[in-house]
Design a protein around this motif. Sequence first.
Motif, PDB file in Angstrom:
ATOM      1  N   PHE A   1       0.854  -1.190   0.000  1.00  0.00           N
ATOM      2  CA  PHE A   1       0.000   0.000   0.000  1.00  0.00           C
ATOM      3  C   PHE A   1       0.886   1.236   0.000  1.00  0.00           C
ATOM      4  CE2 PHE A   1      -2.340   3.211   2.538  1.00  0.00           C
ATOM      5  CZ  PHE A   1      -3.494   3.318   1.788  1.00  0.00           C
ATOM      6  N   GLU A   2       0.611   2.197  -0.898  1.00  0.00           N
ATOM      7  CA  GLU A   2       1.427   3.402  -1.005  1.00  0.00           C
ATOM      8  C   GLU A   2       0.726   4.585  -0.332  1.00  0.00           C
ATOM      9  OE1 GLU A   2       3.725   6.114  -1.042  1.00  0.00           O
ATOM     10  OE2 GLU A   2       4.612   4.362  -2.058  1.00  0.00           O
ATOM     11  N   PRO A   3       1.224   5.052   0.819  1.00  0.00           N
ATOM     12  CA  PRO A   3       0.553   6.139   1.556  1.00  0.00           C
ATOM     13  C   PRO A   3       0.432   7.438   0.761  1.00  0.00           C
ATOM     14  CG  PRO A   3       2.190   5.051   2.931  1.00  0.00           C
ATOM     15  CD  PRO A   3       2.381   4.527   1.550  1.00  0.00           C
ATOM     16  N   ASN A   4       1.395   7.722  -0.134  1.00  0.00           N
ATOM     17  CA  ASN A   4       1.329   8.963  -0.901  1.00  0.00           C
ATOM     18  C   ASN A   4       0.254   8.934  -1.981  1.00  0.00           C
ATOM     19  OD1 ASN A   4       3.214  10.596   0.363  1.00  0.00           O
ATOM     20  ND2 ASN A   4       4.929   9.757  -0.804  1.00  0.00           N
ATOM     21  N   ASP A   5      -0.361   7.789  -2.196  1.00  0.00           N
ATOM     22  CA  ASP A   5      -1.401   7.683  -3.219  1.00  0.00           C
ATOM     23  C   ASP A   5      -2.800   7.608  -2.618  1.00  0.00           C
ATOM     24  OD1 ASP A   5      -0.104   7.903  -5.681  1.00  0.00           O
ATOM     25  OD2 ASP A   5       0.626   5.840  -5.590  1.00  0.00           O
ATOM     26  N   VAL A   6      -2.935   7.991  -1.364  1.00  0.00           N
ATOM     27  CA  VAL A   6      -4.255   8.011  -0.736  1.00  0.00           C
ATOM     28  C   VAL A   6      -4.518   9.415  -0.207  1.00  0.00           C
ATOM     29  CG1 VAL A   6      -3.428   7.313   1.554  1.00  0.00           C
ATOM     30  CG2 VAL A   6      -5.792   6.845   0.906  1.00  0.00           C
ATOM     31  N   PHE A   7      -5.765   9.863  -0.305  1.00  0.00           N
ATOM     32  CA  PHE A   7      -6.138  11.120   0.329  1.00  0.00           C
ATOM     33  C   PHE A   7      -7.572  11.024   0.809  1.00  0.00           C
ATOM     34  CE2 PHE A   7      -7.495  11.968  -4.046  1.00  0.00           C
ATOM     35  CZ  PHE A   7      -8.755  12.518  -3.867  1.00  0.00           C
ATOM     36  N   PHE A   8      -7.945  11.952   1.694  1.00  0.00           N
ATOM     37  CA  PHE A   8      -9.279  11.989   2.282  1.00  0.00           C
ATOM     38  C   PHE A   8      -9.853  13.390   2.090  1.00  0.00           C
ATOM     39  CE2 PHE A   8      -6.609   8.975   4.430  1.00  0.00           C
ATOM     40  CZ  PHE A   8      -7.375   7.833   4.469  1.00  0.00           C
ATOM     41  N   ASP A   9     -11.144  13.455   1.906  1.00  0.00           N
ATOM     42  CA  ASP A   9     -11.793  14.732   1.666  1.00  0.00           C
ATOM     43  C   ASP A   9     -13.087  14.777   2.454  1.00  0.00           C
ATOM     44  OD1 ASP A   9     -12.240  17.233   0.681  1.00  0.00           O
ATOM     45  OD2 ASP A   9     -12.425  16.631  -1.418  1.00  0.00           O
ATOM     46  N   SER A  10     -13.558  15.976   2.731  1.00  0.00           N
ATOM     47  CA  SER A  10     -14.772  16.174   3.507  1.00  0.00           C
ATOM     48  C   SER A  10     -15.673  17.155   2.788  1.00  0.00           C
ATOM     49  CB  SER A  10     -14.415  16.705   4.908  1.00  0.00           C
ATOM     50  OG  SER A  10     -15.562  16.833   5.709  1.00  0.00           O
ATOM     51  N   ILE A  11     -16.959  16.817   2.697  1.00  0.00           N
ATOM     52  CA  ILE A  11     -17.940  17.680   2.061  1.00  0.00           C
ATOM     53  C   ILE A  11     -18.994  18.025   3.097  1.00  0.00           C
ATOM     54  CG2 ILE A  11     -19.578  17.921   0.151  1.00  0.00           C
ATOM     55  CD1 ILE A  11     -18.081  15.636  -1.239  1.00  0.00           C
ATOM     56  N   GLY A  12     -19.187  19.284   3.336  1.00  0.00           N
ATOM     57  CA  GLY A  12     -20.158  19.683   4.344  1.00  0.00           C
ATOM     58  C   GLY A  12     -19.525  19.714   5.721  1.00  0.00           C
ATOM     59  N   ALA A  13     -20.346  19.909   6.723  1.00  0.00           N
ATOM     60  CA  ALA A  13     -19.848  20.092   8.091  1.00  0.00           C
ATOM     61  C   ALA A  13     -19.539  18.748   8.741  1.00  0.00           C
ATOM     62  CB  ALA A  13     -20.868  20.859   8.924  1.00  0.00           C
ATOM     63  N   GLY A  14     -18.519  18.079   8.229  1.00  0.00           N
ATOM     64  CA  GLY A  14     -18.091  16.828   8.827  1.00  0.00           C
ATOM     65  C   GLY A  14     -19.081  15.709   8.647  1.00  0.00           C
ATOM     66  N   GLN A  15     -19.843  15.723   7.547  1.00  0.00           N
ATOM     67  CA  GLN A  15     -20.872  14.704   7.352  1.00  0.00           C
ATOM     68  C   GLN A  15     -20.528  13.760   6.210  1.00  0.00           C
ATOM     69  OE1 GLN A  15     -24.829  16.229   6.938  1.00  0.00           O
ATOM     70  NE2 GLN A  15     -25.736  14.269   6.455  1.00  0.00           N
TER      71      GLN A  15
END
Length: 950
Positions: free
Chosen positions: A598-612
Amino acid sequence: MNRLVSLVLVAVGLAACEDGPKQTYQPPPPGADTRWNDSSAPGTADPATQGFNGEVGGATKQDICPGPVKKQKWATAFTQPILPPRKAAGIDMAGSDSWTGLTVEQAEQTNCQSASLGDAFGDGNLTNAWGDNQEVVFEYRVSNRQLIYMGLSPGYTGAISFKSRDGKSSYVMQINSPITKNGTTYPISWNSADATQGPQIWASEFTDALFATFAPDLPIETNCISSGHCIVGFFGDQGYMFVPALGFAFRVTSVSAQPPTPYVPSYFDLYFEKVLPFSYANTLLKLDASGPQAVAAGLGPSKSTTCVLKMGMDYGELLQKCVQVSGNATADQAALNKLLGGLSHGDERFRFDVSGVDVNFTDKTLAPDNVIRDQDKPTPDDVGTTFNVDQSTLGVIANDYQDNDPAKVKDLHGTGLVYAEFVRLVQEALNANTLAHGGTPHSLGDAECLPTDATQQPAAGCTGFEGFLVPLAPARVSDPNLKKLAWDPTTPDGKAMTAGLRLGLKPGHQKIVLCDSWDGAQLIGCEAPGDTFVTAFNKLVAVYGRGKVGNLPPDMQDARFFFKQWATAFFKYLVVETADGKKNGQLLTTADVRSAPFEPNDVFFDSIGAGQFEIAEYVDRRFASATQDPTDISLTADVRNGIFDGYDFSRDILRGETAIYTAMRENQSDAPGVEGNALLTNIFGSPVLLNGWASYQCATAMTGNRNPDPQVVQACGGQTPPLDTDGKVLVDEKGRPILAAYPGAFSATGTVFRIGGVTPISLVKTYPDIQQAMVSVPLFTNPYDQTSAPIGAAPPQWLIPWMPKQTGVGFPVAVTGTRDRFVETYQLDFSGTTISANIDYDFAVPSDPTKGLTLEAVETTDFLGEVFLCQDPASGDLLRARMYSPVATILDWIRTHPTSTVACGLIVRFSPYNNYPDYITSLVNGVRLGITQGGGFGRVVDVTLFNPNL
């Protein structure tokens, strides 16, 4: 598909008057009659004979119906029965039994003109409403203007009536009236612990009756919550039940109020679901060379056709083996109409929206200087490049069956392997925090944290996850401590223990079970199953936080911490999953998932709205080649309400990101996207890194045991890579120096995309009618050095979305903590599936466009790797951030490095009420972080890198 409709119609009154304070007084002309307000004056009497209470006016193109006609039609429409998934308010979203669809114009011919509510759901479609109080809200797709949803609210008196499969029970649901069964109020309970009236009873009863009435071809439903064919959930105290295959949902205003409120529908949702022959396909999720697939066998009149949905199939195969398989021309045409009725498109790809798995297709014959137009349709040679699984999937997730075979026993091994890695990651993160603060960490299954005596409290440092139930055969568990938590779901005892987890990996309300005690042989004192993220967070606060959120580390002060760990575990599992669930002939184990490539630099997280609404995305480059793009997998979830919305796979990098990948190749024999160096900082540069070290080698040299290389340090005049408090080189999850991934940021010239200065990228031609531009992107043998040898006689050209310089096009730069300066620019959007990069540019010499472009900024809604805001002049410490970084951590760094504020020009923009940060900017280094709120004070969700010399 679960959306809480909250639409407010704002009426704006405009008043006009004849006289006003800003009007100049003009005397009457000579001889004028000045008796203006005298009723005896000529012309002051109104000769009209129409009464004041009469409604006047006729039909126009804008107002299809005069007032009385509209009133009568709405009165009739709001009493019409509800017939999912097609009909309500007197209209049929299918258009007819041929399923050709219904446009907004056709709907308005039936129910008169509607009021526009804009993009009410934020999904790019448009929403309108009928009724003075928006009794009926409907949504339609912009590309074909066809209806895809209706929402019915109080004032709508039509009912939905349905019968049980044996015809002995009749049900009626109507807004603001109790649900009835055989004419008597049916007092349902929303408490899953209620064994007689809980949702596991009535939801399955309703679902099977709805299937029997409106889709009799669907199979008998005995436990819709376990199968995922229904979803019961909550928006705060509101309760809802959703049947994805029929697109039907009802809500109640409160599940905790006194009866009858918990069984009085307050709103109906009707989605235009289209069930096709392949909607029953069973899905296998994996990230191997062939990717995920869904199989629907036994199709056609002879039951001999098998549909295999997968990326790489062509559109002709989809039609021949999956859609038009009935042998009846009329039925096949209706199936095709269903498929095309859900058609939308981007610049290069067609998208469908039907019940079950959606395979979407890229137009492979599209001219290099053109885009897909609204009238275009897929052709047989178009190739499937995305694979989408959502809550409407009727088939099972094969990963939860023995040998990944849905015909065998449901052993939940896919769910178990994900859960095992999930709880390991959670415990590891919590133990690391405990050690950092001088505490004593605990292993999973630790008896000190699972007392059998109810009067005893867990020991200090316990997390609450030592008793996390893992639905997996113990033989698959490598770690002896984790093995204590494992229950085999195929045994009688294990099946009983894991009964609440039977949904498995299917989208919907996935659950977890936490236990508080250990009797020396097994877990006891287990709590009721609860939605994954909220349940986990509440346990963390209660045990590790000792009842206070503020006692938790910043990264753990909201449920999104658990989403991050779960998604990471899920991606790692998919990386090692195989067609039969085995590796070298042996069943996959927790050790295989833990050591996944698993390559950590190829993962990201995103948030839409107030933490929902959260998104996790991973790019798997292992099987990318000249004939196959990297595989991108994204997971979407409503963390606040515990809903896993779906999984989206893609193997299709678009033109813009292909241009970036091509320009970034270090090895020219690699196909675009094979190399994992397209990190935001590596592409567009960083003043912090360029000015902070003499060279890339000085910033990354390390020997064994994480020591700085003494020879390199000496050659660099004493400069070392970034170090921790123990003098060790800071490393990433793979043990590499944290700056090793950014050679492009240390180069004197940088890549052709370096922000600031003149770039060799040029505009060849613009196409204003389709808002595109043909762009020339030069290639160099060393992508980080523009003085190296160029590649090819002429640079390749790419058609890229483009915007001319005009009002509103550009980017903001903070001037103070309360004020921005807007920089107006041209824009080129190089974004695609795996890269988000909207580039703001201007001409180096505005009067002479041939002198080249200056790249002033890049705006990104998500990014890979880290960005760097500051290097503290006093300590040398770096302020860095990645997607999902807690803003509290960033603010704490600024507080503890007071000299950095002036040195790096740091500006923190707070909300209008000064209660949370919106943006954090470094004027000196050209970085602007965007923050989305939610529990935990917010997280980084986008960034703009800009030219600090503007």
